[in-house]
Write a protein that holds these residues in place. Structure first.
Motif, PDB file in Angstrom:
ATOM      1  N   SER A 164     -32.482   3.102  24.774  1.00 22.05           N
ATOM      2  CA  SER A 164     -33.548   2.786  24.873  1.00 22.05           C
ATOM      3  C   SER A 164     -34.860   3.511  25.014  1.00 22.05           C
ATOM      4  O   SER A 164     -35.984   3.538  24.443  1.00 22.05           O
ATOM      5  N   PHE A 165     -34.866   4.270  25.860  1.00 23.11           N
ATOM      6  CA  PHE A 165     -35.754   5.403  26.589  1.00 23.11           C
ATOM      7  C   PHE A 165     -35.817   6.265  25.382  1.00 23.11           C
ATOM      8  O   PHE A 165     -37.003   7.069  25.544  1.00 23.11           O
ATOM      9  N   ILE A 166     -35.104   6.697  24.604  1.00 23.23           N
ATOM     10  CA  ILE A 166     -35.430   7.623  23.636  1.00 23.23           C
ATOM     11  C   ILE A 166     -35.886   7.034  22.541  1.00 23.23           C
ATOM     12  O   ILE A 166     -36.753   7.559  21.854  1.00 23.23           O
ATOM     13  N   ALA A 167     -35.638   5.677  22.192  1.00 25.48           N
ATOM     14  CA  ALA A 167     -36.152   4.966  21.053  1.00 25.48           C
ATOM     15  C   ALA A 167     -37.666   4.828  20.916  1.00 25.48           C
ATOM     16  O   ALA A 167     -38.406   4.708  20.105  1.00 25.48           O
ATOM     17  N   ILE A 171     -40.943   5.839  18.629  1.00 25.53           N
ATOM     18  CA  ILE A 171     -41.849   4.752  17.918  1.00 25.53           C
ATOM     19  C   ILE A 171     -43.453   5.054  18.511  1.00 25.53           C
ATOM     20  O   ILE A 171     -44.327   4.934  17.633  1.00 25.53           O
ATOM     21  N   ALA A 172     -43.846   5.515  19.772  1.00 25.72           N
ATOM     22  CA  ALA A 172     -44.996   5.558  20.091  1.00 25.72           C
ATOM     23  C   ALA A 172     -45.535   7.001  19.450  1.00 25.72           C
ATOM     24  O   ALA A 172     -46.712   7.062  19.320  1.00 25.72           O
ATOM     25  N   ASP A 173     -44.675   7.942  19.196  1.00 28.34           N
ATOM     26  CA  ASP A 173     -45.246   9.224  18.500  1.00 28.34           C
ATOM     27  C   ASP A 173     -45.247   9.140  17.009  1.00 28.34           C
ATOM     28  O   ASP A 173     -45.346  10.103  16.414  1.00 28.34           O
ATOM     29  N   ASN A 174     -44.811   8.187  16.475  1.00 32.96           N
ATOM     30  CA  ASN A 174     -44.884   7.972  15.015  1.00 32.96           C
ATOM     31  C   ASN A 174     -46.172   7.505  14.606  1.00 32.96           C
ATOM     32  O   ASN A 174     -46.674   6.272  14.604  1.00 32.96           O
ATOM     33  N   PRO A 175     -46.880   8.236  13.888  1.00 27.66           N
ATOM     34  CA  PRO A 175     -48.274   7.973  13.477  1.00 27.66           C
ATOM     35  C   PRO A 175     -48.360   6.993  12.116  1.00 27.66           C
ATOM     36  O   PRO A 175     -49.419   6.466  11.760  1.00 27.66           O
ATOM     37  N   THR A 176     -47.059   6.940  11.394  1.00 25.97           N
ATOM     38  CA  THR A 176     -47.225   6.209  10.411  1.00 25.97           C
ATOM     39  C   THR A 176     -47.014   4.898  10.377  1.00 25.97           C
ATOM     40  O   THR A 176     -46.909   3.922   9.501  1.00 25.97           O
ATOM     41  N   ASP A 178     -47.850   1.291  11.196  1.00 20.03           N
ATOM     42  CA  ASP A 178     -48.925   0.435  11.384  1.00 20.03           C
ATOM     43  C   ASP A 178     -49.056  -0.613  12.297  1.00 20.03           C
ATOM     44  O   ASP A 178     -50.301  -0.742  12.984  1.00 20.03           O
ATOM     45  N   MET A 179     -47.883  -1.109  12.667  1.00 22.82           N
ATOM     46  CA  MET A 179     -48.001  -2.308  13.738  1.00 22.82           C
ATOM     47  C   MET A 179     -48.167  -1.859  15.047  1.00 22.82           C
ATOM     48  O   MET A 179     -47.745  -0.566  15.056  1.00 22.82           O
ATOM     49  N   ASP A 180     -48.763  -2.408  16.025  1.00 18.96           N
ATOM     50  CA  ASP A 180     -48.993  -1.682  17.361  1.00 18.96           C
ATOM     51  C   ASP A 180     -47.384  -1.506  18.177  1.00 18.96           C
ATOM     52  O   ASP A 180     -46.537  -2.176  17.928  1.00 18.96           O
ATOM     53  N   TYR A 181     -47.302  -0.331  18.360  1.00 15.84           N
ATOM     54  CA  TYR A 181     -45.961   0.121  18.872  1.00 15.84           C
ATOM     55  C   TYR A 181     -45.492  -0.830  20.244  1.00 15.84           C
ATOM     56  O   TYR A 181     -44.341  -0.734  20.445  1.00 15.84           O
ATOM     57  N   ARG A 182     -46.452  -1.370  20.843  1.00 17.32           N
ATOM     58  CA  ARG A 182     -46.166  -2.162  22.020  1.00 17.32           C
ATOM     59  C   ARG A 182     -45.353  -3.315  21.464  1.00 17.32           C
ATOM     60  O   ARG A 182     -44.341  -3.636  22.378  1.00 17.32           O
ATOM     61  N   ILE A 183     -45.378  -3.603  20.426  1.00  9.51           N
ATOM     62  CA  ILE A 183     -44.597  -4.958  19.872  1.00  9.51           C
ATOM     63  C   ILE A 183     -43.255  -4.235  19.879  1.00  9.51           C
ATOM     64  O   ILE A 183     -42.284  -4.990  19.960  1.00  9.51           O
ATOM     65  N   TYR A 184     -42.970  -3.107  19.075  1.00 11.01           N
ATOM     66  CA  TYR A 184     -41.645  -2.598  18.738  1.00 11.01           C
ATOM     67  C   TYR A 184     -41.222  -2.482  20.146  1.00 11.01           C
ATOM     68  O   TYR A 184     -39.845  -2.439  20.297  1.00 11.01           O
ATOM     69  N   SER A 185     -41.745  -1.876  20.983  1.00 12.77           N
ATOM     70  CA  SER A 185     -41.432  -1.305  22.258  1.00 12.77           C
ATOM     71  C   SER A 185     -40.916  -2.706  23.134  1.00 12.77           C
ATOM     72  O   SER A 185     -39.628  -2.405  23.736  1.00 12.77           O
ATOM     73  N   SER A 186     -41.526  -3.404  23.228  1.00 16.82           N
ATOM     74  CA  SER A 186     -41.316  -5.050  23.770  1.00 16.82           C
ATOM     75  C   SER A 186     -39.699  -5.420  23.292  1.00 16.82           C
ATOM     76  O   SER A 186     -39.037  -5.948  23.984  1.00 16.82           O
ATOM     77  N   THR A 187     -39.865  -5.329  21.993  1.00 16.79           N
ATOM     78  CA  THR A 187     -38.833  -5.907  21.162  1.00 16.79           C
ATOM     79  C   THR A 187     -37.326  -5.184  21.788  1.00 16.79           C
ATOM     80  O   THR A 187     -36.319  -5.700  22.025  1.00 16.79           O
ATOM     81  N   ILE A 188     -37.685  -3.859  21.816  1.00 20.44           N
ATOM     82  CA  ILE A 188     -36.349  -2.968  22.188  1.00 20.44           C
ATOM     83  C   ILE A 188     -36.119  -3.052  23.585  1.00 20.44           C
ATOM     84  O   ILE A 188     -34.771  -3.432  23.795  1.00 20.44           O
ATOM     85  N   ILE A 189     -36.955  -3.369  24.581  1.00 18.85           N
ATOM     86  CA  ILE A 189     -36.691  -3.694  25.829  1.00 18.85           C
ATOM     87  C   ILE A 189     -36.106  -4.986  26.047  1.00 18.85           C
ATOM     88  O   ILE A 189     -35.069  -5.074  26.494  1.00 18.85           O
ATOM     89  N   ILE A 190     -36.415  -5.987  25.305  1.00 17.91           N
ATOM     90  CA  ILE A 190     -35.869  -7.314  25.379  1.00 17.91           C
ATOM     91  C   ILE A 190     -34.322  -7.288  24.930  1.00 17.91           C
ATOM     92  O   ILE A 190     -33.386  -7.847  25.447  1.00 17.91           O
TER      93      ILE A 190
END
Length: 392
Positions: A164-167, A171-176, A178-190
């Motif tokens: 998870s800490f690698i994934a 996401i945060a470093d991927n400029p392509t 469009d969606m807010d990376y915090r949504i992806y990050s929250s999904t991964i953490i959950i």
């Protein structure tokens, strides 16, 4: 009926402490054997799950290749994962055919498998984030880990949190994206936290089930009075051990031990006292013989068998002498019809080279013959090759 405690004289004030120590040793031995059995189950099931996951990953990789050929898929074709999966299927085959027998190596096999799966899936995740802006690979990875890996809490936390800490930085470093990376990050953490809870629950239930299986089997393989192996447990151990002894043409030795005039002891003091006497004697035997072998067996009634695969006849005879001296030093009052004032044992020793034509029962028959010879020569003796040694 005479009280059992009054029928025994301790020559050493620390004898009760020694008995407590022996009891603790027997319990520790049982716990150690249970741990080994649990470890065997864990390794075996993880190796089988490794095969299932490899087949799933092969299917996914082949599907990617087909889609790529039909211009449906433009990301990584998954050839690396395909090769890894095929390689571990070969390892599974070698393990199942006993080419790889070491439990340590088998454990390393499935651990490295899951590490490689995580590394490859994270690599594909990074590639597909750029092409498709999807974290589907992360879900697939967590699904496989949660569904098929059985491991401890520490390993669970280490693996899932590391993934998870690698994934998340990917996401945060991927400029392509469009969606807010915090949504992806929250999904991964959950998903990671849910996966950890599922794996912990699964692990505890797995251990509970396997302990129940071991307990049921142990009841049938261990004598409940003495905590020694019974005949069934002895036969199971030797079934596993015999092919190795046969292939290396090793010599196996047996000491057949019988408490002299045990019927007289039961008639004099009663069966409850007789059970305690048997426990005292077997504790002495186990204390000495367990340093040389795990095969200490209550063969039947008051007969104990010690089977040794290391050392020679001289070592075996020394063990028998030490057992005899220790039992004599207990000074347990014998029955009224016994030849000696205190409980003694007679022993027969036999040995043979393991080959394709003999079995453990041939050795037991030879040892029993020597025991019969020792008893006929006056009891409280050790017989080997029809030569008796009497303990003064």
């Amino acid at each position: 009926m005479t009280n059992r405690k009054s029928s025994k004289i301790y020559t050493n004030e620390k004898e009760p402490e020694r008995k407590l120590f022996l009891k603790n040793c027997l319990e520790c031995k049982t716990e150690d054997n249970d741990y080994k059995e649990l470890n065997k189950y864990l390794v075996r099931d993880n190796i089988d799950h490794m095969l299932i996951v490899s087949l799933i990953l092969i299917f996914i990789s082949i599907s990617k290749c087909v889609c790529r050929m039909n211009h449906i898929w433009y990301s990584d074709a998954g050839i690396g994962m395909l090769l890894v999966s095929v390689f571990y299927i070969f390892l599974w085959y070698f393990i199942k055919n006993n080419t790889i027998e070491s439990m340590i190596i088998q454990k390393c096999v499935y651990i490295t498998f899951w590490i490689l799966v995580s590394v490859m899936e994270l690599k594909y995740l990074n590639t597909e984030l750029q092409d498709y802006h999807t974290i589907l690979n992360y879900f697939i990875m967590l699904f496989l880990i949660t569904g098929f890996l059985i491991t401890t809490i520490q390993n669970t936390l280490l693996l899932i949190l590391a993934d998870s800490f690698i994934a998340i930085p990917m996401i945060a470093d991927n400029p392509t994206i469009d969606m807010d990376y915090r949504i992806y990050s929250s999904t991964i953490i959950i998903i990671a936290l849910i996966s950890i809870l599922i794996m912990i629950f699964k692990y505890y239930n797995y251990i509970k089930d396997k302990r129940a299986i071991i307990a049921i089997r142990t009841v049938g393989e261990v004598d409940t009075l003495t905590n020694l192996l019974n005949r069934r447990g002895f036969e199971k151990k030797l079934t596993e051990l015999w092919p190795l002894l046969r292939d290396s043409r090793k010599t196996i030795m047996a000491i057949m031990i019988d408490i002299d005039n045990f019927k007289s002891y039961n008639d004099t003091y009663g069966h409850i006292a007789g059970d305690q006497c048997l426990k005292d004697v077997t504790e002495c035997i186990y204390d000495i013989a367990s340093r040389m072998t795990d095969l200490v067996v209550r063969y039947g009634g008051e007969e104990i068998v010690v089977a040794m695969t290391e050392g020679n006849e001289e070592n075996c005879f020394e063990v028998a002498q030490t057992i005899q001296e220790r039992i004599n030093s207990l000074y347990i009052k014998a029955g009224t019809q016994a030849m000696y004032p205190y409980v003694t044992v007679s022993m027969g020793i036999a040995s043979m080279i393991v080959n394709n034509t003999n079995t453990i029962y041939d050795l037991i028959d030879k040892a029993d013959e020597q025991l019969y010879y020792a008893k006929n020569s006056g009891r409280n003796r050790i017989a080997m090759n029809h030569i008796c040694v009497e303990k003064n």
